[in-house]
Scaffold this active site. Sequence first.
Site, PDB file in Angstrom:
ATOM      1  NE  ARG A  40      -3.767   1.463   3.205  1.00  0.00           N
ATOM      2  CZ  ARG A  40      -4.760   1.777   2.517  1.00  0.00           C
ATOM      3  NH1 ARG A  40      -5.263   1.058   1.320  1.00  0.00           N
ATOM      4  NH2 ARG A  40      -5.735   2.560   3.100  1.00  0.00           N
ATOM      5  CG  LEU A  93      -4.226   4.710  -1.327  1.00  0.00           C
ATOM      6  CD1 LEU A  93      -2.739   4.781  -0.529  1.00  0.00           C
ATOM      7  CD2 LEU A  93      -3.841   3.520  -2.343  1.00  0.00           C
ATOM      8  CB  SER A  94     -10.246   1.619  -1.248  1.00  0.00           C
ATOM      9  OG  SER A  94     -11.049   2.530  -2.181  1.00  0.00           O
ATOM     10  CB  ALA A  95     -11.145   0.457   3.932  1.00  0.00           C
ATOM     11  CG  PHE A 236     -15.754   3.162  -2.538  1.00  0.00           C
ATOM     12  CD1 PHE A 236     -14.483   2.913  -2.993  1.00  0.00           C
ATOM     13  CD2 PHE A 236     -16.385   2.163  -1.743  1.00  0.00           C
ATOM     14  CE1 PHE A 236     -14.129   1.576  -2.939  1.00  0.00           C
ATOM     15  CE2 PHE A 236     -15.728   1.198  -1.540  1.00  0.00           C
ATOM     16  CZ  PHE A 236     -14.615   0.913  -2.227  1.00  0.00           C
TER      17      PHE A 236
END
Length: 388
Positions: A40, A93-95, A236
């Site tokens: 990530r 940055l999505s979970a 989102f």
Amino acid sequence: MTSADDLAGYRAALDRAMAAEQAWPAGAPWVREAFAAVPRDAFAPERLWRWDGRAYLPVDRAVDPEGWAGELFGVVHTAAVTQVRDGLPSSSLSAPAVVADMLDGLRLEPGHRVWDVGTGQGWTAALAARRTGAGRVVSTEVDPGLAAAARGRLAAAGLDVEVVTGNASGGGVPGGGQVDRLHATYAVEAVPWAWVEAVRPGGRIVYPWGRLGHVALTVADDGRSATGWVQGLAQFMADRCGPAQASTGYAAYRAVRGDAEPDTERLLTRDPAPLEGDWDLRFALRVAVPDAVLLTGRDEDGVNAWVHDGDRSWAALTARGDGTAGLYQGGPRRIGDELTRAWDEWEELGRPDRYDYGITVTPDAQWAWQGGPDGPPRPIARPAPPGA
């Protein structure tokens, strides 16, 4: 600056946290392997943003390396905000847990051709590319700056992914043809029909549905519809090129209500408390009254709730401390009554959970259903045509 050893420790902690939460997909071990191969932090900008209760404040890697790493790796169910515009987050940055769940829902296989819709920082495109192989992923990003940065990060990671600048909601796959899988990283209330046309019969579309939930659709053999189940809960960023979504904050409720006194008021013989934490109930209400924005808060009498439609109608459910609540409403529709009727219906259905719902999309209409595709339809507004 955060050292390589420090980052390795944060990555390992995230891996353990995902395992403890049972967030690694049991049927897709490649997802965990891809997280390790394309971490990530390799797709994060040097500045992240943290909500302090009043505003988003910058967290710079050079100034606060531990804080920066904490934003990236601290909570498996929380996104890391990577861009703020006009005081509101516009990219993230999505979970990690949600990314893993959505990739699992795609059912990716080596050799699949994938359209990644909403490149952002490039991380989900990178994860998909690790599974499918070189030259099998094309990604579209409407923000030229984000697109350029993602190209650089993908190249630095040694991944052959094409990143195209443009509006993915208004056209087909860059380069033409059809893909096996479409993965969207921004929320839409209604699926653009161009997305269904872009995916081969039997292919999969995984996307965030509006303010709450993500869905996996399978394109029918004749290509004239796509149907699938809700996969989980997630929030989102909205489509930047689509209709504006009503704000979920209390200020938006106040803007709708203004200084108006209630047009009606009555006693509810139910406690609003489940509206705070029962996410199966909240999802059912989201299906039944899709334009209702619901927020909650506590005081000495219990949980209170406020509802609005982003236009002129509003309702307030005020706890009385004895398991009842006052329902106050204003505007041209009685949105509080709509919500409580939907709550009653959910109770009568036996309190189905979020996974008992799904969506069907056709060229002319799309709807949510409960219990199966033949269940009672709940219409979803069609997206505006390209250029509207």
